[in-house]
Design an enzyme around this catalytic site. Structure first.
Site, PDB file in Angstrom:
ATOM      1  N   SER A  15      17.747  32.858  89.771  1.00  0.00           N
ATOM      2  CA  SER A  15      16.812  33.900  90.194  1.00  0.00           C
ATOM      3  C   SER A  15      15.573  33.969  89.315  1.00  0.00           C
ATOM      4  O   SER A  15      14.587  34.618  89.664  1.00  0.00           O
ATOM      5  CB  SER A  15      17.517  35.263  90.206  1.00  0.00           C
ATOM      6  OG  SER A  15      18.039  35.565  88.927  1.00  0.00           O
ATOM      7  N   ASP A  70      28.819  36.235  90.945  1.00  0.00           N
ATOM      8  CA  ASP A  70      29.269  36.292  89.558  1.00  0.00           C
ATOM      9  C   ASP A  70      30.202  35.102  89.375  1.00  0.00           C
ATOM     10  O   ASP A  70      31.299  35.063  89.946  1.00  0.00           O
ATOM     11  CB  ASP A  70      30.012  37.602  89.295  1.00  0.00           C
ATOM     12  CG  ASP A  70      30.419  37.772  87.843  1.00  0.00           C
ATOM     13  OD1 ASP A  70      30.487  36.760  87.111  1.00  0.00           O
ATOM     14  OD2 ASP A  70      30.702  38.919  87.436  1.00  0.00           O
ATOM     15  N   TYR A 164      28.264  32.418  70.239  1.00  0.00           N
ATOM     16  CA  TYR A 164      27.357  31.758  71.162  1.00  0.00           C
ATOM     17  C   TYR A 164      27.482  30.236  71.075  1.00  0.00           C
ATOM     18  O   TYR A 164      27.505  29.542  72.095  1.00  0.00           O
ATOM     19  CB  TYR A 164      25.906  32.165  70.895  1.00  0.00           C
ATOM     20  CG  TYR A 164      24.916  31.425  71.774  1.00  0.00           C
ATOM     21  CD1 TYR A 164      24.934  31.587  73.158  1.00  0.00           C
ATOM     22  CD2 TYR A 164      23.983  30.542  71.231  1.00  0.00           C
ATOM     23  CE1 TYR A 164      24.042  30.898  73.970  1.00  0.00           C
ATOM     24  CE2 TYR A 164      23.082  29.855  72.035  1.00  0.00           C
ATOM     25  CZ  TYR A 164      23.119  30.036  73.409  1.00  0.00           C
ATOM     26  OH  TYR A 164      22.240  29.345  74.206  1.00  0.00           O
ATOM     27  N   LYS A 168      28.294  27.759  74.136  1.00  0.00           N
ATOM     28  CA  LYS A 168      27.356  26.723  74.599  1.00  0.00           C
ATOM     29  C   LYS A 168      27.935  25.330  74.396  1.00  0.00           C
ATOM     30  O   LYS A 168      27.814  24.461  75.268  1.00  0.00           O
ATOM     31  CB  LYS A 168      26.023  26.881  73.856  1.00  0.00           C
ATOM     32  CG  LYS A 168      24.839  26.403  74.670  1.00  0.00           C
ATOM     33  CD  LYS A 168      24.631  27.250  75.925  1.00  0.00           C
ATOM     34  CE  LYS A 168      23.769  26.526  76.927  1.00  0.00           C
ATOM     35  NZ  LYS A 168      23.581  27.282  78.167  1.00  0.00           N
TER      36      LYS A 168
END
Length: 273
Positions: A15, A70, A164, A168
């Site tokens: 988006s 989702d 994080y 990742k």
């Protein structure tokens, strides 16, 4: 291979930002773009929705299918893949772009945020690949491209934000494993990462330390993704590519047009070097 005309791309987190830029680049070829993201209604803190992205894709020359999704919900993901395949006659490319970020140490990382990152980044990429697989097996040149860095165990990338980095690198290891598993089936599973910080809404998560003027625009990643996705899938399988390197291979030597403010020093992205 010549362009992405008629190809169907299922892009998560499309988006806004890099995901949208990849969709718009494909749309210029006349591709079908499935915009799968959570942003169904406008958010004052974040620009763009699946509907505004769909309008932009169609204005760029592509066909769009916005799906509010989702990717933590595997049943919803499977239903979205089926909807996309029914609409466009199949799925050629999965782009695992959706990602959650929280750059903090252990004491400042709420478990809710830790869980979100693991569920969206690594698990979400796995779920989407699993659901896309039946359709990709029927495609002429199937790719799974994830926005993930080259695997890196250097402690300097882990110490400041273990949660994080784990999430990742989880995407990276999912890519590594699926490339080994699916490559012999003709499905190219690979990853792409930017050399510099990219000016997206995620910059807000980095605080005031990173200003957009020291970044590049998402279009550099989109152009690199396009170059990869136009290649035979077998040539890409298992690769962890950097945007600059891909574009250099494609004959691009001047990257100044991708700078938010040409002439400003550029900040290197995480996990490189």
């Amino acid at each position: 291979m010549s362009g992405l005309s008629g190809k169907t791309l299922f892009i998560t987190g499309a988006s806004r930002g890099i995901g949208l830029a990849i969709g718009l680049r494909a749309a210029r070829d006349g591709a079908n773009v499935v915009i799968a993201a959570k942003s169904g209604v406008p958010n004052p803190k974040l620009p763009g929705t699946i509907h505004s992205a769909a309008e932009a894709v169609e204005a760029a020359g592509g066909a769009a299918l916005p799906i509010k999704l989702d990717i933590r919900d595997e049943q919803a993901v499977a239903a979205a893949m089926a909807q996309a395949a029914e609409r466009f006659g199949g799925i050629d490319i999965l782009v695992n772009n959706a990602s959650a970020i929280w750059l903090a140490g252990i004491e400042k990382t709420p478990m809710k945020r830790f869980d979100l990152m693991q569920q969206v980044n690594a698990r979400g990429s796995f779920v989407c690949a699993q659901a896309a697989l039946p359709y990709l097996r029927k495609a002429a040149n199937p790719h799974i491209l994830s926005l993930a860095p080259p695997p890196n165990l250097d402690p300097k990338w882990w110490g400041p934000h273990t949660g994080y980095t784990l999430a990742k690198m989880g995407m990276s290891f999912v890519t590594l494993g699926l490339a080994a598993e699916l490559g012999s089936q003709g499905i190219g599973v690979h990853a792409l990462w930017p050399r510099t910080v990219i000016a997206t809404a995620a910059l807000a998560m980095l605080g005031d330390t990173v200003q957009p003027r020291f970044c590049r625009t998402p279009e550099i990643v989109a152009d690199a993704a396009h170059a990869l996705l136009c290649k035979p899938a077998r040539d890409c399988n298992g690769r962890f590519s950097i945007d600059e390197d891909v574009l250099r291979e494609a004959g691009v030597s001047d990257f100044s047009g991708y700078a938010v403010e040409p002439g400003q020093p550029l900040l290197p992205d995480l996990f490189l070097g």
